[in-house]
Design a protein around this motif. Structure first.
Motif: not given
Length: 114
Positions: A54-66, A82-88, A103-107
């Motif tokens: 499953c890929v979780h989409s993280c679309c903002d900085v406020d939800t990186i920790s989640d 469980i995978y994640a994609a990070f972006g704005i 912050l996104l790159e660090a995640a």
């Protein structure tokens, strides 16, 4: 995103807008590892089924920790699938600052080479 993501219109002209506005409390997600463990148990109980991931989409900085928590829990509950994609998200592109990108790159780095 309901009442979690800030509205980009100032002042907002949308009646019943689902985004958070100035001086309005932003809602928090109520996620914990138990939710993912319950899902993993249900998946494992399905006869003849397999879980590819499953890929979780993280679309903002406020939800990186989640997102990082979900990926960490997935390592235990779902064998790291469980995978994640990070972006704005494009609707909040003005939040894309050099600091946000860092912050996104660090995640991404924290998630590892998956």
């Amino acid at each position: 995103f309901y009442k979690r993501t800030p509205c980009r219109y100032k002042p907002c002209y949308i009646q019943g807008c689902a985004y958070a506005h100035e001086n309005e409390e932003r809602r928090q997600h109520g996620i914990d590892s138990g939710d993912l463990e319950e899902l993993a148990t249900a998946i494992k109980e399905l006869q003849g089924a397999s879980f590819g991931g499953c890929v979780h989409s993280c679309c903002d900085v406020d939800t990186i920790s989640d997102a990082l928590s979900i990926v960490d829990w997935g390592c235990t509950a779902l064998d790291g699938k469980i995978y994640a994609a990070f972006g704005i998200h494009p609707t909040t592109f003005e939040m894309c600052t050099p600091e946000a990108l860092s912050l996104l790159e660090a995640a991404v780095d924290k998630c590892g080479p998956k």
